[in-house]
Scaffold this active site. Sequence first.
Site, PDB file in Angstrom:
ATOM      1  N   VAL A  63       0.843  -1.207   0.000  1.00  0.00           N
ATOM      2  CA  VAL A  63       0.000   0.000   0.000  1.00  0.00           C
ATOM      3  C   VAL A  63       0.874   1.252   0.000  1.00  0.00           C
ATOM      4  O   VAL A  63       0.474   2.298   0.457  1.00  0.00           O
ATOM      5  CB  VAL A  63      -0.965   0.016   1.208  1.00  0.00           C
ATOM      6  CG1 VAL A  63      -1.959  -1.130   1.121  1.00  0.00           C
ATOM      7  CG2 VAL A  63      -0.211  -0.027   2.533  1.00  0.00           C
ATOM      8  N   HIS A  79      -4.742  -4.128  -2.061  1.00  0.00           N
ATOM      9  CA  HIS A  79      -5.091  -3.689  -0.706  1.00  0.00           C
ATOM     10  C   HIS A  79      -5.223  -2.177  -0.610  1.00  0.00           C
ATOM     11  O   HIS A  79      -5.099  -1.600   0.459  1.00  0.00           O
ATOM     12  CB  HIS A  79      -4.056  -4.216   0.302  1.00  0.00           C
ATOM     13  CG  HIS A  79      -4.120  -5.710   0.462  1.00  0.00           C
ATOM     14  ND1 HIS A  79      -3.088  -6.466   0.951  1.00  0.00           N
ATOM     15  CD2 HIS A  79      -5.114  -6.593   0.175  1.00  0.00           C
ATOM     16  CE1 HIS A  79      -3.445  -7.750   0.967  1.00  0.00           C
ATOM     17  NE2 HIS A  79      -4.657  -7.848   0.504  1.00  0.00           N
ATOM     18  N   CYS A  87     -14.538   8.902   3.552  1.00  0.00           N
ATOM     19  CA  CYS A  87     -15.505   8.977   4.644  1.00  0.00           C
ATOM     20  C   CYS A  87     -16.231   7.634   4.764  1.00  0.00           C
ATOM     21  O   CYS A  87     -16.657   7.066   3.760  1.00  0.00           O
ATOM     22  CB  CYS A  87     -16.505  10.087   4.379  1.00  0.00           C
ATOM     23  SG  CYS A  87     -17.836  10.120   5.604  1.00  0.00           S
ATOM     24  N   CYS A 110     -19.055  15.985   6.758  1.00  0.00           N
ATOM     25  CA  CYS A 110     -20.337  15.515   7.296  1.00  0.00           C
ATOM     26  C   CYS A 110     -20.220  15.136   8.771  1.00  0.00           C
ATOM     27  O   CYS A 110     -21.215  14.802   9.414  1.00  0.00           O
ATOM     28  CB  CYS A 110     -20.869  14.330   6.480  1.00  0.00           C
ATOM     29  SG  CYS A 110     -20.091  12.748   6.867  1.00  0.00           S
ATOM     30  N   SER A 149       4.785 -13.658   1.269  1.00  0.00           N
ATOM     31  CA  SER A 149       4.763 -14.918   2.006  1.00  0.00           C
ATOM     32  C   SER A 149       3.632 -15.814   1.505  1.00  0.00           C
ATOM     33  O   SER A 149       3.520 -16.956   1.912  1.00  0.00           O
ATOM     34  CB  SER A 149       4.576 -14.635   3.499  1.00  0.00           C
ATOM     35  OG  SER A 149       3.390 -13.884   3.693  1.00  0.00           O
ATOM     36  N   PRO A 174      13.589 -15.755  -0.761  1.00  0.00           N
ATOM     37  CA  PRO A 174      14.667 -16.479  -0.072  1.00  0.00           C
ATOM     38  C   PRO A 174      14.141 -17.695   0.690  1.00  0.00           C
ATOM     39  O   PRO A 174      14.882 -18.643   0.939  1.00  0.00           O
ATOM     40  CB  PRO A 174      15.237 -15.446   0.910  1.00  0.00           C
ATOM     41  CG  PRO A 174      14.753 -14.120   0.422  1.00  0.00           C
ATOM     42  CD  PRO A 174      13.458 -14.365  -0.294  1.00  0.00           C
ATOM     43  N   ALA A 192      13.992 -10.301  -4.162  1.00  0.00           N
ATOM     44  CA  ALA A 192      13.502  -9.675  -5.390  1.00  0.00           C
ATOM     45  C   ALA A 192      14.440  -8.566  -5.851  1.00  0.00           C
ATOM     46  O   ALA A 192      14.631  -8.352  -7.048  1.00  0.00           O
ATOM     47  CB  ALA A 192      12.094  -9.126  -5.154  1.00  0.00           C
TER      48      ALA A 192
HETATM   49 ZN    ZN Z   1     -18.821  12.149   5.045  1.00  0.00          ZN
END
Ligand code: ZN
Length: 206
Positions: A63, A79, A87, A110, A149, A174, A192
């Site tokens: 990510v 991911h 939100c 909001c 993994s 590895p 890698a």
């Molecule tokens: Zn919101």
Amino acid sequence: MWERFDPAEYATIGAFLRDPKKVWEMLAEMIGVLACASPNPAHFGLAELESMGILRSVITQNVDGLHQAAGSRKVIEFHGNPGELVCISCWKRYPSLETIARGIPPRCDCGEILKPDIVFFGEPIPWGAQEESQVEARSCRVLIVAGTSAQVAPACDIPRIAKEHGAFIIEINPEETSLTRTVTDMHFRESASTVIPALAGEARKY
Ligand code: ZN
């Protein structure tokens, strides 16, 4: 960071919804660390293979946005990506760093809590990423599995799907994984960062 923050307490959607302020203390640190990270030779090697027309896409569980930073163009983020906050009520989106700078937990106009656009344990994989990665797995001739993994489903199913559809599976790790003796056709027992630049170097000769 997972040595300091127990994933069960910090990485599940249930933990986030129960105590967003606590989980946001970890998330803010993580997003700060990621903002300072830079690509390694494996990221650059994959980007080069793509620019040569050899590699079609990257499916990543990471990510950190480092594939894109290295120059990869087609990146399927299984991911999500913490560069944006969403939100949990109205789905409005905000840029991460400047929104977090205003205080945690960050809130939507909001009034509801914002969540980074990443997949927590207990959350489904974004539908588009699942669909796209399945299409890639079913149609590729070679699939390289690197730096994973191979334990987190459903990402770890992708090599199996590719294999069932006739792909040759190259694993770079590895250590042995659950794929090594069942799915992998060729195993490089190295990191890698060593193998992928070497593959790109070989490809450059042709
Ligand atoms: Zn919101």
